[in-house]
Design a protein around this motif. Structure first.
Motif, PDB file in Angstrom:
ATOM      1  N   SER A  65      17.773  -6.549 101.060  1.00 41.52           N
ATOM      2  CA  SER A  65      18.940  -7.648 100.557  1.00 41.52           C
ATOM      3  C   SER A  65      19.098  -7.530  99.041  1.00 41.52           C
ATOM      4  O   SER A  65      18.141  -7.299  97.910  1.00 41.52           O
ATOM      5  CB  SER A  65      18.234  -8.888 100.920  1.00 41.52           C
ATOM      6  N   THR A  66      20.287  -8.192  98.241  1.00 49.35           N
ATOM      7  CA  THR A  66      19.796  -7.957  96.910  1.00 49.35           C
ATOM      8  C   THR A  66      19.407 -10.084  96.463  1.00 49.35           C
ATOM      9  O   THR A  66      19.255  -9.823  94.802  1.00 49.35           O
ATOM     10  CB  THR A  66      21.415  -8.383  96.529  1.00 49.35           C
ATOM     11  N   LEU A  67      18.908 -10.014  97.153  1.00 48.24           N
ATOM     12  CA  LEU A  67      18.078 -11.222  97.388  1.00 48.24           C
ATOM     13  C   LEU A  67      16.675 -11.068  96.532  1.00 48.24           C
ATOM     14  O   LEU A  67      15.877 -11.185  95.619  1.00 48.24           O
ATOM     15  CB  LEU A  67      17.831 -12.470  98.124  1.00 48.24           C
ATOM     16  N   LEU A  68      16.606  -9.436  96.818  1.00 52.31           N
ATOM     17  CA  LEU A  68      15.008  -8.660  96.655  1.00 52.31           C
ATOM     18  C   LEU A  68      15.435  -8.681  94.870  1.00 52.31           C
ATOM     19  O   LEU A  68      14.415  -9.172  93.623  1.00 52.31           O
ATOM     20  CB  LEU A  68      14.405  -7.742  97.157  1.00 52.31           C
ATOM     21  N   ARG A  69      15.948  -8.190  94.200  1.00 46.94           N
ATOM     22  CA  ARG A  69      16.404  -8.180  92.361  1.00 46.94           C
ATOM     23  C   ARG A  69      16.316  -9.246  91.742  1.00 46.94           C
ATOM     24  O   ARG A  69      16.088  -9.147  90.804  1.00 46.94           O
ATOM     25  CB  ARG A  69      17.948  -7.490  92.517  1.00 46.94           C
ATOM     26  N   GLY A  70      16.807 -10.751  92.940  1.00 48.54           N
ATOM     27  CA  GLY A  70      17.583 -12.009  92.699  1.00 48.54           C
ATOM     28  C   GLY A  70      15.847 -12.691  91.564  1.00 48.54           C
ATOM     29  O   GLY A  70      15.611 -12.680  90.957  1.00 48.54           O
ATOM     30  N   TYR A  71      15.176 -11.915  92.621  1.00 44.82           N
ATOM     31  CA  TYR A  71      13.712 -12.499  92.827  1.00 44.82           C
ATOM     32  C   TYR A  71      13.383 -12.345  91.571  1.00 44.82           C
ATOM     33  O   TYR A  71      12.177 -12.254  90.874  1.00 44.82           O
ATOM     34  CB  TYR A  71      13.093 -12.324  94.480  1.00 44.82           C
ATOM     35  N   LEU A  72      13.280 -10.725  91.310  1.00 44.07           N
ATOM     36  CA  LEU A  72      12.238  -9.636  90.460  1.00 44.07           C
ATOM     37  C   LEU A  72      12.881 -10.277  88.652  1.00 44.07           C
ATOM     38  O   LEU A  72      11.665 -10.652  88.065  1.00 44.07           O
ATOM     39  CB  LEU A  72      13.259  -8.295  90.659  1.00 44.07           C
ATOM     40  N   GLY A  73      13.819 -10.402  88.584  1.00 46.13           N
ATOM     41  CA  GLY A  73      14.401 -10.967  88.079  1.00 46.13           C
ATOM     42  C   GLY A  73      13.828 -12.541  87.575  1.00 46.13           C
ATOM     43  O   GLY A  73      13.926 -12.966  86.238  1.00 46.13           O
ATOM     44  N   GLU A  74      13.955 -13.093  88.193  1.00 49.40           N
ATOM     45  CA  GLU A  74      13.229 -14.562  88.500  1.00 49.40           C
ATOM     46  C   GLU A  74      11.929 -14.511  88.188  1.00 49.40           C
ATOM     47  O   GLU A  74      11.421 -15.490  87.183  1.00 49.40           O
ATOM     48  CB  GLU A  74      13.272 -14.933  89.583  1.00 49.40           C
ATOM     49  N   ALA A  75      11.175 -13.183  88.419  1.00 50.05           N
ATOM     50  CA  ALA A  75      10.035 -13.538  88.161  1.00 50.05           C
ATOM     51  C   ALA A  75       9.623 -13.197  87.180  1.00 50.05           C
ATOM     52  O   ALA A  75       8.678 -13.541  86.286  1.00 50.05           O
ATOM     53  CB  ALA A  75       9.000 -12.539  88.954  1.00 50.05           C
ATOM     54  N   LEU A  76      10.165 -11.976  86.539  1.00 50.53           N
ATOM     55  CA  LEU A  76      10.104 -11.598  85.324  1.00 50.53           C
ATOM     56  C   LEU A  76      10.065 -12.653  83.834  1.00 50.53           C
ATOM     57  O   LEU A  76       9.550 -12.359  83.054  1.00 50.53           O
ATOM     58  CB  LEU A  76      10.651 -10.136  85.433  1.00 50.53           C
ATOM     59  N   THR A  77      11.223 -13.299  84.066  1.00 52.57           N
ATOM     60  CA  THR A  77      11.801 -14.122  83.123  1.00 52.57           C
ATOM     61  C   THR A  77      11.330 -15.519  82.938  1.00 52.57           C
ATOM     62  O   THR A  77      10.959 -15.893  82.194  1.00 52.57           O
ATOM     63  CB  THR A  77      13.784 -14.537  83.615  1.00 52.57           C
ATOM     64  N   ALA A  78      10.324 -16.139  83.789  1.00 53.13           N
ATOM     65  CA  ALA A  78       9.908 -17.077  84.603  1.00 53.13           C
ATOM     66  C   ALA A  78       8.767 -16.661  83.176  1.00 53.13           C
ATOM     67  O   ALA A  78       7.787 -17.781  83.379  1.00 53.13           O
ATOM     68  CB  ALA A  78      10.031 -17.131  86.008  1.00 53.13           C
ATOM     69  N   ARG A  79       7.733 -16.020  84.212  1.00 49.62           N
ATOM     70  CA  ARG A  79       6.456 -15.159  83.378  1.00 49.62           C
ATOM     71  C   ARG A  79       6.945 -15.039  81.836  1.00 49.62           C
ATOM     72  O   ARG A  79       5.929 -14.267  81.572  1.00 49.62           O
ATOM     73  CB  ARG A  79       5.835 -13.844  84.074  1.00 49.62           C
ATOM     74  N   ASP A  80       7.708 -14.708  81.794  1.00 53.83           N
ATOM     75  CA  ASP A  80       8.496 -14.413  79.928  1.00 53.83           C
ATOM     76  C   ASP A  80       7.411 -12.911  79.735  1.00 53.83           C
ATOM     77  O   ASP A  80       7.208 -12.909  78.539  1.00 53.83           O
ATOM     78  CB  ASP A  80       7.289 -15.521  78.963  1.00 53.83           C
ATOM     79  N   MET A  81       8.252 -12.703  80.599  1.00 51.33           N
ATOM     80  CA  MET A  81       7.620 -10.764  80.009  1.00 51.33           C
ATOM     81  C   MET A  81       9.021 -10.625  79.526  1.00 51.33           C
ATOM     82  O   MET A  81       8.873  -9.609  79.441  1.00 51.33           O
ATOM     83  CB  MET A  81       7.786  -9.991  81.782  1.00 51.33           C
ATOM     84  N   VAL A  82      10.499 -10.876  80.479  1.00 48.40           N
ATOM     85  CA  VAL A  82      11.222 -10.016  79.481  1.00 48.40           C
ATOM     86  C   VAL A  82      12.507 -11.576  79.489  1.00 48.40           C
ATOM     87  O   VAL A  82      12.617 -12.422  79.853  1.00 48.40           O
ATOM     88  CB  VAL A  82      12.531  -9.262  80.448  1.00 48.40           C
ATOM     89  N   GLU A  83      13.324 -10.995  78.431  1.00 51.03           N
ATOM     90  CA  GLU A  83      14.085 -12.275  77.587  1.00 51.03           C
ATOM     91  C   GLU A  83      15.683 -12.633  78.499  1.00 51.03           C
ATOM     92  O   GLU A  83      16.098 -11.106  79.506  1.00 51.03           O
ATOM     93  CB  GLU A  83      14.668 -12.061  76.056  1.00 51.03           C
ATOM     94  N   PRO A  84      15.930 -13.484  79.629  1.00 50.79           N
ATOM     95  CA  PRO A  84      17.134 -13.183  80.682  1.00 50.79           C
ATOM     96  C   PRO A  84      18.501 -12.737  80.120  1.00 50.79           C
ATOM     97  O   PRO A  84      18.160 -11.713  80.382  1.00 50.79           O
ATOM     98  CB  PRO A  84      17.003 -14.857  81.101  1.00 50.79           C
TER      99      PRO A  84
END
Ligand SMILES: Cc1cc2nc3c(=O)[nH]c(=O)nc-3n(C[C@H](O)[C@H](O)[C@H](O)COP(=O)(O)OP(=O)(O)OC[C@H]3O[C@@H](n4cnc5c(N)ncnc54)[C@H](O)[C@@H]3O)c2cc1C
Length: 376
Positions: A65-84
């Motif tokens: 599902s595309t929801l998976l990549r939605g979650y990865l970006g959410e997790a990376l940005t919410a953890r401040d690992m990448v700038e959105p």
């Protein structure tokens, strides 16, 4: 893999790899540093498989599902690992490549973007053409060997880092408006391309002027058919207003929480804080529905303008609160934390401009969704 399973596995993996993936922001990172770190995060998450979920197998993905990549970006940005903003360029550009590029071209190029081996940019806006995109004038002329492109683009984010550009050109007469536009996928190292970064008020010079002077582009790099560029643009813009905004919303939640944890007692009132959270959650609820529609295979369209309005409103409300609460630090502080807040407060002004201005989004809602007035 389903979403709960993916979330749990990604969270565990990010916890285990947090030390490598969290940038060392002893001070505000330069854009060069942010881009280098983004490549590292994309490479690590791609090689571990997480970045590949939610993308079709024919472009190097693992399906799901595309929801998976939605979650990865959410997790990376919410953890401040990448700038959105820089992370989500993939969400803006890759889906349209998959929809419109020749299958072999998409299969070769998309994995490079997903893995962070390449950066791509979006060449739509011109000095005389932003909101009124159908009047663009950067010209592609047909020759025996391919297209020759001449003209100028502006506000092209990350063009100074990009290896490729999704470029809108005019191939019909000036009067042909949206019917005379053709989309090309251009190598940025082709002779005749000049990129000039534009200085921004928030200190990270993320966008550029890009000049094209008789730039040769093979016919195989046409996205869709000649004259189909408007359909390409209409395919791309809803992506710019869907998953990438979901990631940005996650980042804003995180930054608001950070601000509240650091704000001096009494710096902001409870009702103002409540108002901002309400706006962030209104966006999140709306965007969640959009992510599910995307996952269900629905074609996104004009209704994503509502997401963009809600996000821009919430983003500016968040940073207005920060600017009020940290007034002296934001205006005058020269420590790393103040510098970062100042940069973000200033950048938030762009939220009602990039991806289509607030007025244009409201026009779309009024005319296309509510059937008020005409398109003129
Ligand atoms: C941070 C940032 C990143 C960007 N990145 C990219 C990128 O990577 N690629 C790219 O191609 N572009 C990019 N842009 C450009 C962006 O898409 C345009 O700035 C935007 O579409 C507005 O166009 P414009 O700047 O020409 O303003 P204009 O279209 O000239 O608009 C000026 C003002 O007039 C208002 N207006 C215009 N027409 C109407 C109307 N019909 N009704 C009511 N009000 C109207 C607008 O809302 C705006 O307030 C970026 C912009 C920003 C701020």
């Amino acid at each position: 893999m389903d979403l709960p399973e993916y979330r749990a596995a990604v969270d565990r993996w990010l916890d285990d790899n947090a030390a490598d993936l969290t940038p060392d922001h002893g001070r505000t990172a330069t854009l060069d540093e942010q881009m280098a770190h983004l490549s590292l995060v994309k490479r690590r998450t791609f090689d571990a498989g997480w970045m590949r979920w939610g993308w079709p197998e024919r472009v190097g993905g693992l399906g799901g599902s595309t929801l998976l990549r939605g979650y990865l970006g959410e997790a990376l940005t919410a953890r401040d690992m990448v700038e959105p903003g820089i992370y989500s360029m993939t969400e803006v550009l890759a889906p349209t490549m998959i929809d419109y590029a020749a299958p072999e071209l998409a299969a070769t190029m998309v994995p490079r973007l997903l893995r962070g081996d390449e950066t791509w940019c979006q060449g739509f806006s011109e000095p005389g053409t932003g909101s009124n995109l159908a009047s663009l004038s950067c010209r592609a002329t047909r020759t025996d060997d391919g297209w020759l492109v001449t003209g100028q683009k502006v506000w092209t984010s990350l063009a100074q880092y990009a290896q490729r550009c999704v470029l809108l050109t005019r191939t019909g007469t000036p009067e042909s408006a949206h019917r005379g536009i053709t989309a090309l996928f251009v190598d940025m190292d082709t002779p005749g391309i000049t990129v000039r970064p534009i200085e921004t008020m928030h200190g990270l010079d993320e966008f550029c002027e890009v000049f094209f002077d008789d730039v040769a582009v093979p016919f195989e790099r046409t996205l869709g058919d000649e004259g189909q560029g408007w359909a390409v643009a209409m395919d791309l813009l809803p992506f710019e207003r869907s998953t990438s905004l979901w990631h940005r919303g996650a980042y804003l939640h995180r930054r608001l929480e950070r601000f509240l944890a650091a704000a001096p007692d009494g710096a902001v009132g409870a009702s103002e804080v409540g108002e901002v959270f309400q706006q962030l959650y209104a966006f999140r609820a709306r965007s969640r529905a959009t992510q599910h529609r995307l996952a269900d295979g629905e074609r996104l369209g004009a209704e994503t303008s509502i997401d963009k309005i809600l996000l821009a409103t919430a983003e500016q409300a968040t940073y207005d609160l920060v600017a009020d609460g940290l007034a002296d630090d934001v205006l005058l502080g020269d420590d790393a934390t103040s510098e970062r807040w100042r940069s973000e407060v200033l950048y938030s002004r762009a939220a009602t401009i990039y991806g289509g201005s607030a007025e244009i989004q409201r026009n779309i809602v009024a005319r296309r969704l509510l059937d008020l007035g005409t398109d003129r």
